[in-house]
Design a protein around this motif. Structure first.
Motif: not given
Ligand code: MG
Length: 284
Positions: A167-177, A183-186
């Protein structure tokens, strides 16, 4: 116990090295956070070393640097940026010596992470009836595939064949606003892990490889810095702060990203992840 501090700069002056998260600290969904360039300039003038530690695996170091440049942050050097993608790439080139690497993500991220000489194959091109050649699987990115079909293919592939899964990026999600996330790759990897009852190999914060890499990087020429000299600054408790704490660094939570002022204390109490400092931003 954590303390709220009015000035990042006053705290930063007590350290020789600052590790900075990128998204939510230097930039957000709108672009560069106003005033960040001045803060970087301040660190330079004070002779404080800095490294940017980002879980973004969608771009190479060079491409990350170009993005900062385009956004107006001109005074970051390429080798001051450390990405989880770099670490995944290193791992793959050391560990996977034959076969094809299957990936979920964009062609661009696949190109730079998988340039170890091995062939790569997008999930959409996997033939579930013929998996002999595939020797590893990588969760790269949350774009570049069809969510309706390719996640099913991923799950079925992982049910049929046991290979190292990265898993190259463990972030589960990221803010868009201000209020919402994507939902992110993690997050997708987490879903697959829990459905299949498997444990994948995660790169990026809070795992220690990135901290190790950054620590070795600042001590490359001579052993100049100890962990006591370093402050880790980030907007996310479960990645930046947990990772920094586990590695034995002092940590500062800033409120310009994932964690908002009104829920910071609640989240700290419920997660048990305690930053040494909380500051509104790195701007003052
Ligand atoms: Mg962040």
């Amino acid at each position: 116990m954590h303390i709220r501090v009015p000035s990042f700069r006053e705290i930063a002056k007590q350290f020789k090295v600052i590790f900075l998260d990128s998204y939510g600290v230097l930039k957000n969904h709108k672009g560069l956070i106003d005033g960040v360039s001045d803060t970087i300039q301040f660190l330079r003038e004070e002779g404080i070393e800095l490294r940017v530690l980002t879980n973004d695996a969608s771009r190479s170091q060079q491409q990350q640097s170009e993005v900062f440049d385009r956004l107006g942050l001109k005074n970051l050097k390429v080798d001051e940026i450390i990405t989880s993608g770099m670490l995944a790439k290193q791992f793959l080139s050391h560990k996977i010596k034959s076969g094809k690497i299957a990936y979920l993500g964009t062609e661009n991220s696949a190109e730079y992470i998988l340039q170890s000489g091995l062939e790569h194959i997008a999930v959409r091109d996997i033939d579930l009836e013929n998996l002999d050649e595939i020797s590893a699987f990588v969760f790269l990115d949350d774009e570049g595939f069809d969510w309706n079909t390719d996640i099913d293919t991923t799950v079925n592939f992982l049910r049929r064949k046991t290979v190292p899964v990265i898993v190259a990026n463990s972030d589960k999600y990221y803010p868009v606003n201000k209020n919402d996330v994507s939902v992110a790759t993690g997050g997708i990897a987490k879903l697959c892990e829990s459905m299949l009852n498997k444990k994948f190999i995660h790169f990026g914060k809070p795992d220690t490889q990135m901290f190790n890499y950054a620590f070795e990087h600042i001590n490359h020429d001579a052993f100049k810095y100890t962990k006591d000299d370093i402050l880790m600054v980030g907007d996310t408790l479960s990645t930046d702060i947990l990772g920094g704490n586990k590695f034995g660094l002092k940590t500062m939570l800033v409120l310009t990203g994932n964690t908002r002022s009104d829920n910071a204390d609640l989240w700290i109490n419920s997660s048990g992840i305690i930053p040494d400092y909380i500051c509104n931003s790195i701007l003052a």
